[in-house]
Enzyme design. Structure first.
Site, PDB file in Angstrom:
ATOM      1  N   ASN A  10      12.519  12.573 -11.673  1.00 40.88           N
ATOM      2  CA  ASN A  10      13.596  13.556 -11.738  1.00 40.88           C
ATOM      3  C   ASN A  10      14.421  13.406 -10.468  1.00 40.88           C
ATOM      4  O   ASN A  10      13.969  13.776  -9.385  1.00 40.88           O
ATOM      5  CB  ASN A  10      12.978  14.963 -11.841  1.00 40.88           C
ATOM      6  CG  ASN A  10      14.022  16.063 -11.777  1.00 40.88           C
ATOM      7  OD1 ASN A  10      15.224  15.797 -11.796  1.00 40.88           O
ATOM      8  ND2 ASN A  10      13.555  17.302 -11.709  1.00 40.88           N
ATOM      9  N   LYS A  12      17.096  14.893  -9.678  1.00 40.48           N
ATOM     10  CA  LYS A  12      17.756  16.145  -9.268  1.00 40.48           C
ATOM     11  C   LYS A  12      19.213  15.865  -8.854  1.00 40.48           C
ATOM     12  O   LYS A  12      19.836  14.979  -9.427  1.00 40.48           O
ATOM     13  CB  LYS A  12      16.941  16.827  -8.160  1.00 40.48           C
ATOM     14  CG  LYS A  12      15.462  16.995  -8.571  1.00 40.48           C
ATOM     15  CD  LYS A  12      14.653  17.865  -7.662  1.00 40.48           C
ATOM     16  CE  LYS A  12      13.208  17.935  -8.170  1.00 40.48           C
ATOM     17  NZ  LYS A  12      12.369  18.808  -7.382  1.00 40.48           N
ATOM     18  N   HIS A  96      12.952  23.399 -16.019  1.00 37.42           N
ATOM     19  CA  HIS A  96      12.429  23.036 -14.696  1.00 37.42           C
ATOM     20  C   HIS A  96      12.445  24.287 -13.808  1.00 37.42           C
ATOM     21  O   HIS A  96      13.341  25.129 -13.924  1.00 37.42           O
ATOM     22  CB  HIS A  96      13.282  21.928 -14.079  1.00 37.42           C
ATOM     23  CG  HIS A  96      12.686  21.378 -12.828  1.00 37.42           C
ATOM     24  ND1 HIS A  96      12.806  22.020 -11.615  1.00 37.42           N
ATOM     25  CD2 HIS A  96      11.945  20.269 -12.603  1.00 37.42           C
ATOM     26  CE1 HIS A  96      12.147  21.324 -10.700  1.00 37.42           C
ATOM     27  NE2 HIS A  96      11.623  20.252 -11.266  1.00 37.42           N
ATOM     28  N   GLU A  98      13.390  24.810 -10.944  1.00 37.58           N
ATOM     29  CA  GLU A  98      14.646  25.041 -10.219  1.00 37.58           C
ATOM     30  C   GLU A  98      15.703  25.651 -11.145  1.00 37.58           C
ATOM     31  O   GLU A  98      16.532  26.443 -10.709  1.00 37.58           O
ATOM     32  CB  GLU A  98      15.132  23.725  -9.584  1.00 37.58           C
ATOM     33  CG  GLU A  98      14.270  23.366  -8.377  1.00 37.58           C
ATOM     34  CD  GLU A  98      14.070  21.881  -8.151  1.00 37.58           C
ATOM     35  OE1 GLU A  98      14.856  21.071  -8.662  1.00 37.58           O
ATOM     36  OE2 GLU A  98      13.086  21.532  -7.458  1.00 37.58           O
ATOM     37  N   GLY A 174       8.191  19.662  -3.855  1.00 40.52           N
ATOM     38  CA  GLY A 174       8.951  19.356  -2.635  1.00 40.52           C
ATOM     39  C   GLY A 174       8.308  19.874  -1.371  1.00 40.52           C
ATOM     40  O   GLY A 174       8.959  19.952  -0.329  1.00 40.52           O
ATOM     41  N   SER A 214       4.942  17.046  -5.639  1.00 42.87           N
ATOM     42  CA  SER A 214       4.538  16.206  -4.504  1.00 42.87           C
ATOM     43  C   SER A 214       3.657  15.019  -4.896  1.00 42.87           C
ATOM     44  O   SER A 214       2.748  14.645  -4.148  1.00 42.87           O
ATOM     45  CB  SER A 214       3.863  17.061  -3.421  1.00 42.87           C
ATOM     46  OG  SER A 214       4.778  18.032  -2.944  1.00 42.87           O
TER      47      SER A 214
HETATM   48  P1  13P Z   1       8.606  16.563  -5.845  1.00 49.69           P
HETATM   49  O1  13P Z   1       7.909  15.345  -6.395  1.00 49.69           O
HETATM   50  O2  13P Z   1       9.708  16.229  -4.886  1.00 49.69           O
HETATM   51  O3  13P Z   1       7.637  17.563  -5.312  1.00 49.69           O
HETATM   52  O4  13P Z   1       9.360  17.279  -7.069  1.00 49.69           O
HETATM   53  C1  13P Z   1       8.653  17.518  -8.238  1.00 49.69           C
HETATM   54  C2  13P Z   1       9.609  17.918  -9.285  1.00 49.69           C
HETATM   55  O5  13P Z   1      10.219  18.984  -9.219  1.00 49.69           O
HETATM   56  C3  13P Z   1       9.825  16.998 -10.406  1.00 49.69           C
HETATM   57  O6  13P Z   1      10.503  17.607 -11.442  1.00 49.69           O
END
Ligand code: 13P
Length: 251
Positions: A10, A12, A96, A98, A174, A214
């Site tokens: 992803n 983002k 997601h 977010e 993250g 992560s």
């Molecule tokens: P990270 O791998 O940066 O923690 O993000 C995970 C994520 O939100 C994937 O959709």
């Protein structure tokens, strides 16, 4: 039933069109000899058609990060499933954390978006996960049960036959804090049980359940060794093809 693992990136809100094309091409070259694992990256919508052209006929498939559930109309700023499909997406992330946290996506929307995705012949990757507060208050399983139940409410077995679930504990996204193998094992087993109870044993067995939060080249092997983990949804570590390929080659 054996489930083909899916390793998904992803991206983002990162990378311009040119950067996305360059990284995707690099990844496609690194993946030429990968077998038995599905690979997907989700760049921004703007980059989708460009990246689709760049990875045409390679193992790298594309996903979008969101969709709107209507087909067309006066919905400023939104994009439909058919538009994403036409731009080259095969998958779409839905709900997601977010989206839920910053843009107000609800379980009801997840439900409508999932149906819209399937109607547009996109594979829905429905994201769920508890916050740190939920876990501290021992509400993890309650929250996940509600997200799955309400997010897939009213969907028929046929509609869900390509469903992918992504368990992404919000506190692990993250942050560099990965859920432990025991935590992941417990949750994924629980999710498969819910799918069996609410839908069918067949659906539960065929649904790929990814872990996200992560994931990196150092922890992916342990996570993928968990019986009910069928892949990973990777954020930060998917932005660099040299890093991401080591996640894709987790064995
Ligand atoms: P990270 O791998 O940066 O923690 O993000 C995970 C994520 O939100 C994937 O959709």
């Amino acid at each position: 039933m054996s489930r083909t693992p899916l390793i998904a990136g992803n991206w983002k809100m990162h990378k311009s069109g040119a950067e996305a094309v360059a990284e995707a091409k690099k990844l496609a070259e690194l993946c030429t000899d990968v077998e038995g694992t599905d690979i997907m990256i989700a760049p921004t919508n703007l980059s989708l058609p460009l990246v689709a052209k760049a990875v045409e006929d390679t193992a790298v498939k594309l996903g979008a990060q969101n969709l709107y559930f209507e087909k067309q109309g006066a919905f400023t700023g939104e994009v439909s499933g058919d538009m994403l499909k036409a731009a080259g997406a095969d998958y779409v992330l839905i709900g997601h954390s977010e989206r839920r946290q910053f843009f107000g996506d609800t379980d009801e929307w997840v439900c409508q978006k999932t149906r819209a995705a399937v109607e547009s012949d996109l594979i829905p990757v429905v994201c769920i996960g508890e916050t740190e507060k939920d876990r501290d208050e021992e509400k993890t399983f309650f929250v996940l049960d509600k997200q799955v139940t309400d997010g897939l409410k009213g969907s028929g077995l046929d509609e869900l036959k390509t469903l992918v679930l992504a368990y992404e504990p919000v506190w692990a996204i993250g942050t560099g804090k990965t859920a432990s193998v025991e935590q992941v094992e417990e949750v994924h087993r629980f999710l498969r049980k819910i799918l069996e109870e609410k839908f069918s044993k067949d659906l539960a067995e065929r649904t790929r359940i990814l872990y996200g939060g992560s994931v990196n080249p150092d922890n992916v092997k342990d996570l993928m060794s968990v019986e009910d983990v069928d892949g990973a949804l990777v954020g930060g570590a998917s932005l660099d093809a040299d890093k991401f390929i080591n996640i894709i080659r987790y064995e």
